[in-house]
Scaffold this motif. Structure first.
Motif, PDB file in Angstrom:
ATOM      1  N   GLY A 146       0.776  -1.229   0.000  1.00 56.06           N
ATOM      2  CA  GLY A 146       0.000   0.000   0.000  1.00 56.06           C
ATOM      3  C   GLY A 146       0.808   1.278   0.000  1.00 56.06           C
ATOM      4  O   GLY A 146       0.282   2.350   0.312  1.00 56.06           O
ATOM      5  N   ASP A 147       2.082   1.223  -0.375  1.00 60.94           N
ATOM      6  CA  ASP A 147       2.960   2.397  -0.356  1.00 60.94           C
ATOM      7  C   ASP A 147       2.673   3.291  -1.575  1.00 60.94           C
ATOM      8  O   ASP A 147       2.915   2.890  -2.712  1.00 60.94           O
ATOM      9  N   PRO A 148       2.170   4.516  -1.375  1.00 61.70           N
ATOM     10  CA  PRO A 148       1.854   5.389  -2.525  1.00 61.70           C
ATOM     11  C   PRO A 148       3.080   5.835  -3.304  1.00 61.70           C
ATOM     12  O   PRO A 148       2.946   6.278  -4.456  1.00 61.70           O
ATOM     13  N   ALA A 149       4.272   5.735  -2.716  1.00 57.40           N
ATOM     14  CA  ALA A 149       5.494   6.095  -3.448  1.00 57.40           C
ATOM     15  C   ALA A 149       5.723   5.150  -4.618  1.00 57.40           C
ATOM     16  O   ALA A 149       6.352   5.520  -5.615  1.00 57.40           O
ATOM     17  N   ARG A 150       5.215   3.932  -4.497  1.00 56.81           N
ATOM     18  CA  ARG A 150       5.397   2.951  -5.579  1.00 56.81           C
ATOM     19  C   ARG A 150       4.549   3.291  -6.795  1.00 56.81           C
ATOM     20  O   ARG A 150       4.917   2.970  -7.925  1.00 56.81           O
ATOM     21  N   THR A 151       3.415   3.918  -6.576  1.00 59.10           N
ATOM     22  CA  THR A 151       2.520   4.243  -7.700  1.00 59.10           C
ATOM     23  C   THR A 151       2.645   5.707  -8.123  1.00 59.10           C
ATOM     24  O   THR A 151       1.758   6.242  -8.788  1.00 59.10           O
ATOM     25  N   THR A 152       3.735   6.352  -7.709  1.00 63.71           N
ATOM     26  CA  THR A 152       4.046   7.721  -8.135  1.00 63.71           C
ATOM     27  C   THR A 152       5.283   7.668  -9.018  1.00 63.71           C
ATOM     28  O   THR A 152       6.325   7.163  -8.606  1.00 63.71           O
ATOM     29  N   PHE A 153       5.155   8.188 -10.229  1.00 62.43           N
ATOM     30  CA  PHE A 153       6.238   8.111 -11.210  1.00 62.43           C
ATOM     31  C   PHE A 153       6.584   9.525 -11.671  1.00 62.43           C
ATOM     32  O   PHE A 153       5.715  10.264 -12.140  1.00 62.43           O
ATOM     33  N   VAL A 154       7.856   9.882 -11.540  1.00 63.40           N
ATOM     34  CA  VAL A 154       8.315  11.233 -11.884  1.00 63.40           C
ATOM     35  C   VAL A 154       9.159  11.174 -13.149  1.00 63.40           C
ATOM     36  O   VAL A 154      10.118  10.382 -13.236  1.00 63.40           O
ATOM     37  N   VAL A 155       8.808  11.986 -14.130  1.00 65.71           N
ATOM     38  CA  VAL A 155       9.575  12.091 -15.373  1.00 65.71           C
ATOM     39  C   VAL A 155      10.102  13.514 -15.466  1.00 65.71           C
ATOM     40  O   VAL A 155       9.329  14.474 -15.396  1.00 65.71           O
ATOM     41  N   VAL A 156      11.402  13.644 -15.635  1.00 67.89           N
ATOM     42  CA  VAL A 156      12.039  14.956 -15.705  1.00 67.89           C
ATOM     43  C   VAL A 156      12.332  15.281 -17.166  1.00 67.89           C
ATOM     44  O   VAL A 156      13.085  14.557 -17.828  1.00 67.89           O
TER      45      VAL A 156
END
Length: 427
Positions: free
Chosen positions: A153-163
């Motif tokens: 349930g870690d929301p960091a896993r489903t957050t994707f950052v593209v620079v």
């Protein structure tokens, strides 16, 4: 003395089309054609986001060299140095074996590598996106994070950052967002979140402004968090820190900021313009009439833009490669030299699903008309694999996106620091 040898360094857009042009322009007995390239294929880079998004098989973007260039001898290696006086090129293969190749005409088309900036943590924790391995790894990584998020349930896993909100970053976010949503369907996972960051005031800053607005509207309508006039100040294993003070918990940061010429350019000690070899409009290196350069390594004057170097795009690389072939053939007595003159024909940006933006001949299009133009352009521009690509696209219209991960590409080598060390070893 034997036949003169034309040595081409690199088989990207410029190199491939140069060799194809040489095979057509030169009789078989008039010259020996040799290419030094670390892979046995030409990579059709514009479709890499579709590989990462799971809509294209990785093999579709790899155009085999040997069938496409039957008269050219392939040396599977990295070019590490060139001696312009002795007319030799040193190449090292994957087993570390070195060989020296003589040449009578040299065409430098080594392309570009990822531009790694001095942002803390980027080299160690960010992922690159310029090769098939990186695209396949990213696809697997996104799917793996969603699987793991269902467990913890870690929301960091489903957050994707593209620079980087240029051509590559914008398409990657569009394709990745669709892939992640498909993978999360009927799963209990935290909300899928894609964050696109760029220091520019608009997405697609290098393209026509009439493409930026519609593209931004599509991304935001899908819930993509687009942060403009913002950059990344630090990347850690669990967080991306932005220049506005925001901290985005994430386990995925993808670096699509830009590219720089292959490090081989630095070994020449010749004049450069913005890191690219200075060349004339005939693509020859000043003072070295038997040396030609094209594509991302060459600062080719754009006669339609005040003499500034042409942009580092596939469109220019392909056409410069063709001109290099013509002028090399002319230097061997077949035809007369020409100067590089090319106006941009427009660009296409595929935003996944039924969305795209395009400006063919500078006529702005959006939605399905742009989608048709985008796919038609790629099918025409690809020098091979057209039927296979078209078949994958047709299958995608009739079936759901596949969300299978294979884990074939290890993490080692796709981190930006690892990729940069490999690239630096080529210089």
């Amino acid at each position: 003395m034997g036949k003169p040898r034309v040595l081409v360094v690199g088989a990207g857009f410029a190199g491939f089309h140069c060799l194809r042009g040489l095979e057509k322009a030169l009789p078989a007995d008039d010259a020996e054609l040799v290419v030094v390239n670390p892979a046995d294929h030409m990579l059709y880079v514009p479709l890499l986001p579709e590989v990462a998004g799971g809509t294209l098989d990785p093999r579709r973007v790899a155009v085999p060299l040997r069938p496409g260039l039957p008269r050219t001898r392939l040396v599977l290696a990295h070019a590490t140095s060139v001696d312009l006086d002795a007319r030799t090129c040193t190449a090292v293969d994957v087993e570390g074996r070195s060989q020296e190749l003589n040449w009578d005409r040299l065409v430098l088309t080594a392309g570009s590598v990822t531009r790694l900036m001095s942002v803390p943590g980027v080299a160690e924790h960010a992922l690159g996106f310029k090769s098939v391995a990186e695209a396949v790894y990213l696809r697997d990584h996104v799917l793996r994070q969603i699987e793991l998020a269902e467990q913890d349930g870690d929301p960091a896993r489903t957050t994707f950052v593209v620079v980087g909100a240029g051509y590559t970053g914008t398409e990657l976010v569009a394709q990745g967002q669709r892939l992640a949503e498909a993978a999360a369907r009927n799963r209990k996972v935290p909300p899928i979140r894609w964050v696109l960051v760029d220091l520019a005031p608009r997405v697609l800053p290098g393209l026509d402004e009439r493409l930026s607005g519609p593209a931004l509207k599509v991304l935001r309508s899908r819930g993509v968090d687009v942060r403009l006039e913002t950059t990344v100040s630090e990347v850690t294993a669990t967080c991306a820190k932005l220049s506005d003070g925001t901290e985005v918990p994430t386990k995925t940061a993808v670096w699509c900021v830009g590219v720089r010429p292959d490090p081989l350019v630095e070994s020449f000690g010749l004049p450069t313009v913005r890191g690219r070899l200075a060349v004339g409009t005939d693509l020859t290196v000043p003072g070295h009439p038997h040396v030609f350069a094209a594509g991302d390594v060459a600062a080719v004057p754009d006669v339609f833009n005040g003499g500034d170097p042409t942009p580092m795009t596939a469109q220019h690389a392909e056409r410069q490669g063709k001109l290099a072939a013509h002028n090399v053939a002319a230097s061997l007595g077949h035809g007369t030299p020409r100067q590089y003159r090319h106006r941009d024909l427009g660009f296409v940006v595929d935003l996944a699903g039924g969305q795209a933006v395009a400006n063919p001949l500078h006529v702005p299009l959006t939605g399905w008309p742009a989608k048709v133009v985008a796919r038609g352009y790629h099918l025409l521009a690809m020098p091979g694999n057209r039927v296979r690509v078209a078949a994958d696209w047709l299958t995608g219209l009739l079936t759901r996106r596949q969300v299978v991960q294979f884990g074939l590409v290890p993490a080692a080598g796709v981190r930006l620091g690892d990729a940069d060390r490999v690239d630096a070893g080529r210089g």
